[in-house]
Design a protein around this motif. Structure first.
Motif, PDB file in Angstrom:
ATOM      1  N   LEU A  88      66.723 -50.269  22.388  1.00  0.00           N
ATOM      2  CA  LEU A  88      68.048 -49.979  22.501  1.00  0.00           C
ATOM      3  C   LEU A  88      68.152 -49.448  24.186  1.00  0.00           C
ATOM      4  N   LEU A  89      67.214 -48.809  24.650  1.00  0.00           N
ATOM      5  CA  LEU A  89      67.230 -48.281  25.856  1.00  0.00           C
ATOM      6  C   LEU A  89      67.330 -49.454  26.789  1.00  0.00           C
ATOM      7  N   VAL A  90      66.341 -50.380  26.695  1.00  0.00           N
ATOM      8  CA  VAL A  90      66.175 -51.681  27.475  1.00  0.00           C
ATOM      9  C   VAL A  90      67.480 -52.435  27.364  1.00  0.00           C
ATOM     10  N   HIS A  91      68.069 -52.480  26.312  1.00  0.00           N
ATOM     11  CA  HIS A  91      69.271 -53.227  26.388  1.00  0.00           C
ATOM     12  C   HIS A  91      70.223 -52.538  27.142  1.00  0.00           C
ATOM     13  N   THR A  92      70.482 -51.175  26.946  1.00  0.00           N
ATOM     14  CA  THR A  92      71.502 -50.690  27.596  1.00  0.00           C
ATOM     15  C   THR A  92      71.299 -50.592  29.177  1.00  0.00           C
ATOM     16  N   PHE A  93      69.713 -50.549  29.539  1.00  0.00           N
ATOM     17  CA  PHE A  93      69.435 -50.647  31.079  1.00  0.00           C
ATOM     18  C   PHE A  93      69.892 -51.924  31.590  1.00  0.00           C
ATOM     19  N   SER A  94      69.492 -53.041  30.691  1.00  0.00           N
ATOM     20  CA  SER A  94      69.744 -54.482  31.189  1.00  0.00           C
ATOM     21  C   SER A  94      71.340 -54.642  31.372  1.00  0.00           C
ATOM     22  N   GLY A  95      72.133 -54.005  30.253  1.00  0.00           N
ATOM     23  CA  GLY A  95      73.373 -54.071  30.258  1.00  0.00           C
ATOM     24  C   GLY A  95      73.900 -53.555  31.745  1.00  0.00           C
ATOM     25  N   LEU A  96      73.570 -52.373  31.917  1.00  0.00           N
ATOM     26  CA  LEU A  96      73.892 -51.612  33.169  1.00  0.00           C
ATOM     27  C   LEU A  96      73.608 -52.593  34.485  1.00  0.00           C
ATOM     28  N   ILE A  97      72.523 -53.136  34.447  1.00  0.00           N
ATOM     29  CA  ILE A  97      72.228 -54.042  35.547  1.00  0.00           C
ATOM     30  C   ILE A  97      73.091 -55.520  35.748  1.00  0.00           C
ATOM     31  N   LEU A  98      73.405 -56.094  34.422  1.00  0.00           N
ATOM     32  CA  LEU A  98      74.436 -57.015  34.443  1.00  0.00           C
ATOM     33  C   LEU A  98      75.693 -56.614  35.163  1.00  0.00           C
ATOM     34  N   ASN A  99      76.093 -55.300  34.680  1.00  0.00           N
ATOM     35  CA  ASN A  99      77.152 -54.897  35.021  1.00  0.00           C
ATOM     36  C   ASN A  99      77.480 -55.124  36.629  1.00  0.00           C
ATOM     37  N   ARG A 100      76.299 -54.541  37.300  1.00  0.00           N
ATOM     38  CA  ARG A 100      76.327 -54.532  38.559  1.00  0.00           C
ATOM     39  C   ARG A 100      76.370 -55.796  39.358  1.00  0.00           C
ATOM     40  N   LEU A 101      75.578 -56.663  38.804  1.00  0.00           N
ATOM     41  CA  LEU A 101      75.312 -57.817  39.392  1.00  0.00           C
ATOM     42  C   LEU A 101      76.599 -58.939  39.327  1.00  0.00           C
ATOM     43  N   LYS A 102      77.290 -58.632  37.961  1.00  0.00           N
ATOM     44  CA  LYS A 102      78.520 -59.529  37.816  1.00  0.00           C
ATOM     45  C   LYS A 102      79.933 -58.859  38.518  1.00  0.00           C
ATOM     46  N   THR A 103      79.900 -57.605  38.405  1.00  0.00           N
ATOM     47  CA  THR A 103      81.299 -57.260  38.938  1.00  0.00           C
ATOM     48  C   THR A 103      81.198 -56.030  39.854  1.00  0.00           C
ATOM     49  N   GLY A 104      80.040 -55.691  40.535  1.00  0.00           N
ATOM     50  CA  GLY A 104      80.164 -54.895  41.621  1.00  0.00           C
ATOM     51  C   GLY A 104      80.317 -53.446  40.946  1.00  0.00           C
ATOM     52  N   PRO A 105      80.978 -52.381  41.627  1.00  0.00           N
ATOM     53  CA  PRO A 105      80.939 -51.179  41.018  1.00  0.00           C
ATOM     54  C   PRO A 105      81.841 -51.146  39.765  1.00  0.00           C
ATOM     55  N   VAL A 106      81.569 -50.314  38.940  1.00  0.00           N
ATOM     56  CA  VAL A 106      82.132 -50.248  37.809  1.00  0.00           C
ATOM     57  C   VAL A 106      83.927 -49.936  38.028  1.00  0.00           C
ATOM     58  N   LYS A 107      84.390 -51.034  37.517  1.00  0.00           N
ATOM     59  CA  LYS A 107      85.780 -50.975  37.284  1.00  0.00           C
ATOM     60  C   LYS A 107      86.630 -50.539  35.871  1.00  0.00           C
ATOM     61  N   ILE A 108      87.196 -49.448  36.087  1.00  0.00           N
ATOM     62  CA  ILE A 108      87.735 -49.050  34.805  1.00  0.00           C
ATOM     63  C   ILE A 108      89.328 -49.305  34.767  1.00  0.00           C
ATOM     64  N   GLU A 127      57.976 -55.295  21.047  1.00  0.00           N
ATOM     65  CA  GLU A 127      57.498 -53.861  21.293  1.00  0.00           C
ATOM     66  C   GLU A 127      57.175 -53.889  22.659  1.00  0.00           C
ATOM     67  N   ASP A 128      56.929 -54.987  23.301  1.00  0.00           N
ATOM     68  CA  ASP A 128      56.443 -55.001  24.779  1.00  0.00           C
ATOM     69  C   ASP A 128      57.562 -54.426  25.869  1.00  0.00           C
ATOM     70  N   SER A 129      58.684 -54.367  25.289  1.00  0.00           N
ATOM     71  CA  SER A 129      60.150 -54.019  26.160  1.00  0.00           C
ATOM     72  C   SER A 129      59.733 -52.557  26.603  1.00  0.00           C
ATOM     73  N   ILE A 130      58.904 -51.796  25.907  1.00  0.00           N
ATOM     74  CA  ILE A 130      58.865 -50.414  26.476  1.00  0.00           C
ATOM     75  C   ILE A 130      58.039 -50.373  27.573  1.00  0.00           C
ATOM     76  N   TYR A 131      57.064 -51.269  27.691  1.00  0.00           N
ATOM     77  CA  TYR A 131      56.639 -51.235  29.378  1.00  0.00           C
ATOM     78  C   TYR A 131      57.700 -51.525  30.582  1.00  0.00           C
ATOM     79  N   SER A 132      58.669 -52.054  30.198  1.00  0.00           N
ATOM     80  CA  SER A 132      59.542 -52.512  31.337  1.00  0.00           C
ATOM     81  C   SER A 132      60.451 -51.259  31.556  1.00  0.00           C
ATOM     82  N   ILE A 133      60.580 -50.295  30.745  1.00  0.00           N
ATOM     83  CA  ILE A 133      61.397 -49.197  30.742  1.00  0.00           C
ATOM     84  C   ILE A 133      61.372 -48.586  32.081  1.00  0.00           C
TER      85      ILE A 133
END
Lengths: 166, 173
Positions: A4-24, A132-138
């Motif tokens: 879930l950490l890799v999923h969360t990190f990937s989501g954060l990266i996608l957010n920046r790639l797609k939308t720029g700074p976080v807009k609330i 389980e190899d996702s751990i290496y990408s953290i």
């Protein structure tokens, strides 16, 4: 599934790639947080019960599909305020779809995959890495996040320091 | 932009399912759909897939059948010729294949998680065709658990539950 950490990190990266700074926005409330919640939702409702109730694994596996996630996100979004409900649902579902897309890169020894067209029985995966190899990408993902969110991190630290010494 | 900045209310989009007046029926419909999807998958996976519980229940019928033992199978004990696994609350011995010594180079340790593709024999054991040891699965579970707990804490920092209306409201709203 990557963890879930890799999923969360990937989501954060996608957010920046797609939308720029976080807009609330007012309507969506906390869209990034809700998107990240949606990003972990398929695993929380399918893998966690699978560990707790091994015999019922196939029942909960249905929630780790686009169709299952759609119904799940809809159900969860109904427990938010009426004016934000649709926005919450879209945030959740966008996160869930991104989660399922990321899971497709995994392989298994059975040559199957994920039922992305569920309730049809066709299975598919791209099969690049073991789950389980996702751990290496953290560490690498963490460094990338520190770089692309450096201004936000600096702002949070500055604000914290100001509050601390005020 | 694509994901966050929609700012649309249910009313504008004519999404009646998101309205308060239809909430009870929407919750019921979603719950029924979720239950139906789960049952459908449970029944059809049960019908079409072969697992070790089925095999051990009717060994004659499933003799020399290929069985998939998923990644939540755990190695209970190991030996020179194979290992004992527990899967779906069932224990079974899995032997390394007699030929293909390459597989023996990677032996499963006690307590590790494995995926196994094996042939079931009516005597009550498996002969492994292929297997994979999920070396870091334990860490993966711990990390995921920590993330889930963190999200729960953050969620209740951002939202509070309004018991009267049965909805989550933002704390700073």
């Amino acid at each position: 599934m990557p963890d879930l950490l890799v999923h969360t990190f990937s989501g954060l990266i996608l957010n920046r790639l797609k939308t720029g700074p976080v807009k609330i926005t007012e309507k969506a409330g906390k869209p990034l947080f809700l998107f990240l919640m949606g990003n972990i939702l398929p695993d929380v409702f399918s893998k966690a019960p699978r560990i707790l109730f091994p015999g019922l694994g196939a029942f909960f596996d249905a929630y780790h599909t686009p169709a299952g996630s759609l119904a799940l996100c809809f159900l969860v979004s109904l427990f938010f305020e009426e004016t934000r409900r649709k926005a919450v649902f879209l945030c959740f579902f966008a996160g869930a779809v991104f989660h399922l897309a990321l899971d497709l890169i995994q392989k298994d020894i059975f040559g199957g995959g994920y039922k992305i067209f569920f309730p049809l029985r066709h299975e598919f995966n791209i099969g690049l890495v073991w789950p389980e190899d996702s751990i290496y990408s953290i560490p690498a993902l963490f460094i990338i996040i520190c770089i692309i969110y450096r201004k936000d991190i600096a702002r949070v630290i500055r604000r914290g320091r100001e509050e601390l010494f005020s | 932009m694509i994901i966050w900045n929609f700012g649309i209310t249910g009313r504008k989009a004519g999404m009646h399912a998101f309205l308060d007046k239809n909430r009870v029926s929407a919750v019921t419909a979603a719950a029924v759909i979720l239950a139906a999807l789960g049952l459908y998958n449970y029944i059809f996976t049960g019908i079409y897939s072969v697992n070790i519980v089925k095999c051990l229940r009717d060994p004659e019928k499933y003799d020399k059948t290929l069985v998939e033992v998923g990644q939540d199978a755990r190695v209970l004990d190991t030996g020179e010729d194979g290992f004992i696994i527990r899967h779906m609350n069932t224990k079974i011995k899995a032997f390394y294949p007699k030929t293909g010594s390459g597989m023996k180079a990677e032996k499963a340790a006690r307590g590790s998680y494995v995926s196994v593709l094996a042939v079931f024999y009516k005597e009550g054991y498996l002969e492994i065709e292929r297997f994979h040891i999920h070396k870091h699965r334990k860490y993966k579970i711990f990390i995921s658990l920590a993330v889930a707990v963190a999200f729960t804490v953050f969620f209740f920092c951002f939202y509070r539950f309004d018991a009267a209306k049965c909805v989550f409201r933002e704390r700073n709203a």
